[in-house]
Design a protein around this motif. Structure first.
Motif, PDB file in Angstrom:
ATOM      1  N   PRO A 296       0.744  -1.186  -0.141  1.00 25.44           N
ATOM      2  CA  PRO A 296       0.093   0.192  -0.123  1.00 25.44           C
ATOM      3  C   PRO A 296       0.830   1.301  -0.079  1.00 25.44           C
ATOM      4  CG  PRO A 296      -0.697  -1.591   1.573  1.00 25.44           C
ATOM      5  CD  PRO A 296       0.454  -2.325   1.172  1.00 25.44           C
ATOM      6  N   ARG A 297       1.964   1.208   0.720  1.00 27.64           N
ATOM      7  CA  ARG A 297       2.824   2.682   0.744  1.00 27.64           C
ATOM      8  C   ARG A 297       3.458   2.603  -0.655  1.00 27.64           C
ATOM      9  NH1 ARG A 297       5.901   1.477   6.514  1.00 27.64           N
ATOM     10  NH2 ARG A 297       3.998   1.318   7.915  1.00 27.64           N
TER      11      ARG A 297
ATOM     12  N   LYS B 216       1.007   4.221  -2.731  1.00 22.54           N
ATOM     13  CA  LYS B 216       0.840   5.866  -2.443  1.00 22.54           C
ATOM     14  C   LYS B 216       1.667   6.232  -3.046  1.00 22.54           C
ATOM     15  CE  LYS B 216      -0.919   9.165  -0.307  1.00 22.54           C
ATOM     16  NZ  LYS B 216      -2.121   9.963  -0.668  1.00 22.54           N
TER      17      LYS B 216
ATOM     18  N   ASN C 104      -0.518   7.097  -6.238  1.00 22.60           N
ATOM     19  CA  ASN C 104      -1.181   7.911  -5.337  1.00 22.60           C
ATOM     20  C   ASN C 104      -2.534   7.399  -5.043  1.00 22.60           C
ATOM     21  OD1 ASN C 104      -1.808  10.406  -3.987  1.00 22.60           O
ATOM     22  ND2 ASN C 104      -2.778  11.177  -5.673  1.00 22.60           N
ATOM     23  N   ASP C 105      -2.610   5.923  -4.582  1.00 25.07           N
ATOM     24  CA  ASP C 105      -3.660   5.169  -4.423  1.00 25.07           C
ATOM     25  C   ASP C 105      -3.220   3.982  -3.676  1.00 25.07           C
ATOM     26  OD1 ASP C 105      -5.934   3.736  -4.611  1.00 25.07           O
ATOM     27  OD2 ASP C 105      -6.186   3.560  -6.718  1.00 25.07           O
ATOM     28  N   ALA C 106      -3.376   4.307  -2.475  1.00 23.02           N
ATOM     29  CA  ALA C 106      -2.872   3.063  -1.355  1.00 23.02           C
ATOM     30  C   ALA C 106      -4.158   2.163  -1.200  1.00 23.02           C
ATOM     31  CB  ALA C 106      -2.702   3.702  -0.136  1.00 23.02           C
TER      32      ALA C 106
ATOM     33  N   TYR D 215      -4.434  -0.583  -3.621  1.00 18.56           N
ATOM     34  CA  TYR D 215      -3.443  -1.742  -3.388  1.00 18.56           C
ATOM     35  C   TYR D 215      -3.757  -2.539  -2.184  1.00 18.56           C
ATOM     36  CZ  TYR D 215      -0.838   0.322  -7.464  1.00 18.56           C
ATOM     37  OH  TYR D 215      -0.528   0.711  -8.397  1.00 18.56           O
ATOM     38  N   GLN D 216      -4.487  -2.036  -1.025  1.00 16.83           N
ATOM     39  CA  GLN D 216      -4.675  -2.547   0.070  1.00 16.83           C
ATOM     40  C   GLN D 216      -5.886  -3.541  -0.265  1.00 16.83           C
ATOM     41  OE1 GLN D 216      -3.597  -2.130   3.039  1.00 16.83           O
ATOM     42  NE2 GLN D 216      -5.026  -3.708   4.038  1.00 16.83           N
TER      43      GLN D 216
END
Length: 254
Positions: A195-196, A199, A203-205, A208-209
Motif C-alpha cells: 500500500p505504501r 501511495k 497515489n492510490d494506497a 493496493y490494500q
C-alpha cells in the motif's frame, strides 16, 4: 445464454469487507479504473516483477496451436493476448474480454502501439454471463482476474460453456503460499509495503490494500480445483509457481 443469477448470495467480500453482492462489481470497477494506466506498475509492485515470468510460462505451457480461437478474460492491458499471438499465428484469433472499459481501452491502445492489430477483438463483457455462443473457443484464459469476480461459480460455468469439446480453461491466480516460513514475509510485503508503494507511485494506497486483501480471500488451490470440477470441468489439476504464491489451474471440457 448467460448463467442464472437468481441464486447469488446477498453479500460477498470486497477485500476484507462484507458488501452487498450487487455492489461488488461497481467497487472492483472503481479499483481498476483507478489503476488502469498503471496496471503494469501495479503487477510489478505486487510480484516484484516476477509476474512477467509467470505469464510467459502460463502461455508457453497452454495447449494452443496455430489457427485456434482464444478468449482471454480479464484481458487487462493485453499481456496474455500479446504472448498468445505467436502461438495462434496469423490464422488464429484472440478475443480480449474485460468488464472494465478503462482497462479494455488501455489494452487496445497498447496492443495497437505494439503493432498487434490483426487477429484481435475487444469485447467489454461480464465473465458471469458471456456474450458468446456455446463451444466458441479452443482455449479460455483468465489471469489475475478470477478473484475479482463476484460469482466465481457462474464465471467458471460460463468458461466451460463457451469452450469447444476438448478445449481447456486456464486460470492463473494468486493462491495460498505453502512454505510456513515465507508466510510472514509475504504478509508483511502485502500489507505494509505494497500500500505504501501504491501511495508513492500511483497515489492510490486503497486500491493496493484491496488487492492484497482479495488475494487472501481467494479460494485455495484445492478449493478452486473443487469449484472447477463442480462447474463441469474434467481432468482438473493445478501447478504451483513460486511456492504457491500463484497457481495455474487447468480443466477440460470433454
Amino acid at each position: 445464454m448467460g448463467t442464472d443469477q437468481t441464486t447469488r448470495p446477498a453479500t460477498t467480500h470486497f477485500g476484507y469487507r462484507e458488501v452487498p453482492a450487487a455492489e461488488k462489481q461497481k467497487l472492483v470497477g472503481e479499483v481498476f479504473s483507478s489503476v488502469a494506466g498503471r496496471y503494469d506498475l501495479m503487477n510489478d509492485l505486487m510480484s516484484l516483477g516476477i509476474h512477467r515470468v509467470w505469464k510467459r510460462y502460463y502461455v508457453a505451457t497452454a495447449p494452443v496451436k496455430r489457427g485456434d480461437r482464444v478468449l482471454d478474460l480479464a484481458g487487462g492491458t493485453g499481456d496474455i493476448a500479446a504472448l498468445l499471438r505467436d502461438r495462434v499465428g496469423e490464422t488464429g484469433e484472440i478475443v480480449l474480454g474485460d468488464i472494465n472499459g478503462a482497462m479494455l481501452r488501455t489494452g487496445r491502445d497498447r496492443m495497437t502501439d505494439r503493432g498487434n492489430v490483426r487477429g484481435f477483438e475487444y469485447v467489454q463483457c461480464n465473465a458471469e454471463a458471456l456474450p458468446f455462443p456455446d463451444a466458441s473457443f479452443d482455449l479460455v484464459t483468465i489471469a489475475f482476474g478470477l478473484r475479482n469476480v463476484t460469482d466465481k461459480d457462474a464465471a467458471l460455468a460460463e468458461m466451460r460453456r463457451v469452450l469447444k469439446v476438448g478445449g481447456q480453461a486456464r486460470v492463473l491466480e494468486f493462491s495460498e503460499v505453502k512454505a510456513e516460513w515465507f508466510k510472514p514475509v509475504y504478509d508483511f510485503h502485502s500489507f505494509n509495503i505494497l500500500p505504501r508503494l501504491g501511495k508513492l507511485f500511483a497515489n492510490d494506497a486503497g486500491s493496493y490494500q484491496y488487492l492484497a486483501e482479495s488475494i487472501r480471500k481467494h479460494p485455495s488451490q484445492e478449493a478452486l480445483k473443487g469449484m472447477m470440477e463442480a462447474a463441469g470441468f474434467d481432468r482438473c489439476s493445478y501447478r504451483n509457481l513460486s511456492g504457491g504464491i500463484v497457481a495455474i489451474h487447468m480443466g477440460y471440457r470433454v
